[in-house]
Write an enzyme that holds these catalytic residues in place. Structure first.
Site, PDB file in Angstrom:
ATOM      1  N   ASP A  30      83.744  70.280 109.859  1.00 33.61           N
ATOM      2  CA  ASP A  30      82.762  70.409 110.938  1.00 33.61           C
ATOM      3  C   ASP A  30      83.454  69.913 112.209  1.00 33.61           C
ATOM      4  O   ASP A  30      84.400  69.124 112.131  1.00 33.61           O
ATOM      5  CB  ASP A  30      81.530  69.555 110.610  1.00 33.61           C
ATOM      6  CG  ASP A  30      80.555  69.524 111.765  1.00 33.61           C
ATOM      7  OD1 ASP A  30      80.126  70.616 112.185  1.00 33.61           O
ATOM      8  OD2 ASP A  30      80.240  68.423 112.258  1.00 33.61           O
ATOM      9  N   ASP A  32      81.981  69.035 115.929  1.00 29.51           N
ATOM     10  CA  ASP A  32      81.413  67.978 116.756  1.00 29.51           C
ATOM     11  C   ASP A  32      81.026  66.779 115.884  1.00 29.51           C
ATOM     12  O   ASP A  32      80.297  66.922 114.905  1.00 29.51           O
ATOM     13  CB  ASP A  32      80.194  68.497 117.540  1.00 29.51           C
ATOM     14  CG  ASP A  32      80.023  67.756 118.853  1.00 29.51           C
ATOM     15  OD1 ASP A  32      81.016  67.637 119.587  1.00 29.51           O
ATOM     16  OD2 ASP A  32      78.918  67.285 119.133  1.00 29.51           O
TER      17      ASP A  32
HETATM   18 MG   LIG Z   1      78.809  67.603 113.439  1.00 33.68          MG
END
Ligand SMILES: [Mg+2]
Length: 315
Positions: A30, A32
């Protein structure tokens, strides 16, 4: 019976770490909260990713964000010194285009979203209506009688993040969705877009609005749904799913996605959730009679304070 806490990788012995390291070939990251926060790289994450690539791991950045194309994501990553290209990027707009392609879709798409979606459709040769402003211009009567002529070629509606969401767009999307055969895709259902000091309505808010007037549920591309595994990694997943390691900062999207798909899961504490939340979930499960699968699947296999800390073991 007490549940086991996830294992803290920082406490692994050399032998334990080697066993862990040899147990996966693919790393799904992932973005962010794992690699960066907004436009700032998280300390050491780039060094670790580059080292993993050198050591032969296959790396994919996966994001629920639909506003950027893979090229734009790769550009962002490169400015933060990640040695990656667009091949390493999977966004939900890319997945949506890939999904339609896998169905041999040959009609036209009505888009509620941004250039992230239109450019990915262009890249796979799927026609669409374009993106941008479509404001209310006059009365509802004018819109219905004079301005909007439904395009019979539309066979799908894709909804993503759209800062120009408007009444005419909702009406058009819902009108197209009234035909049962129209495919209805949402890139993701994140409620909010992170921005300090403001509440920015996320894609999920727009999706819910169009689901309501369209009286249908969208097929959601992003985590925690399974499409990434079902279409993008279909062949690899047939072999051994446990050779995939999903790394994320959110238990109810990243970790849930990983666990539902039988991947290995690693929580990093640089984003939304910390190990304390995992402890709360375990306590909640132990105090309740029923086994809430959705909660069980939010307990990761491993955790580490930050991705950069893996470097201690990678030399
Ligand atoms: Mg995230």
């Amino acid at each position: 019976m007490l549940r086991n806490l996830p294992k803290n990788i920082a406490e692994f012995s050399k032998v334990e770490f080697k066993k862990f390291f040899d147990s996966f070939d693919y790393v799904l990251l992932d973005c962010d909260g794992v690699l960066w926060l907004h436009n700032n790289v998280i300390d050491g994450s780039n060094t670790v990713v580059n080292r993993l690539i050198e050591l032969g791991k296959k790396i994919y950045f996966i994001t629920n964000n639909s506003t950027k194309t893979r090229d734009e994501l790769a550009e962002k990553a490169k400015t933060m010194n990640f040695n990656v290209g667009f091949d390493n990027m999977i966004s939900t707009s890319y997945l949506a285009a890939h999904y339609l392609k896998s169905l041999n879709f040959n009609k036209k798409v009505y888009i509620v979203g941004s250039t992230g979606i239109s450019r990915e459709l262009d890249a796979v040769g799927i026609k669409h209506t374009g993106v941008g402003q479509d404001p209310m211009n006059g009365s509802l009567a004018t819109l219905v009688k004079e301005q909007f002529k439904p395009d019979p070629e539309i066979g799908a509606v894709i909804v993503g993040f759209d800062e120009h969401i408007s009444f005419p767009k909702m009406m058009k999307a819902a009108t197209y969705l009234d035909k049962k055969e129209t495919i209805f895709i949402a890139t993701n259902t994140d409620e909010r877009f992170p921005m300090p000091g403001f509440v920015i309505p996320g894609t999920g808010s727009i999706v819910r609005a169009i689901e309501t007037c369209g009286e249908r549920k969208a097929i959601v591309m992003g985590k925690p749904e399974n499409w990434l595994c079902d279409i993008f990694f279909k062949e690899e997943m047939k072999k051994d799913r446990s050779r995939f390691l999903m790394v994320g900062d959110r238990l109810n999207t990243d970790i849930l996605f990983g666990k539902k798909n039988k991947l290995q899961t690693l929580l990093v504490e640089t984003g939304v959730h910390k190990i304390e939340r995992v402890k709360e979930i375990i306590e909640e499960l132990e105090n309740s009679k029923e086994q809430d699968e959705e909660l069980v699947n939010q307990i990761p296999d491993f955790y580490i304070t930050k991705l950069g800390d893996l470097l201690n073991n990678l030399d």
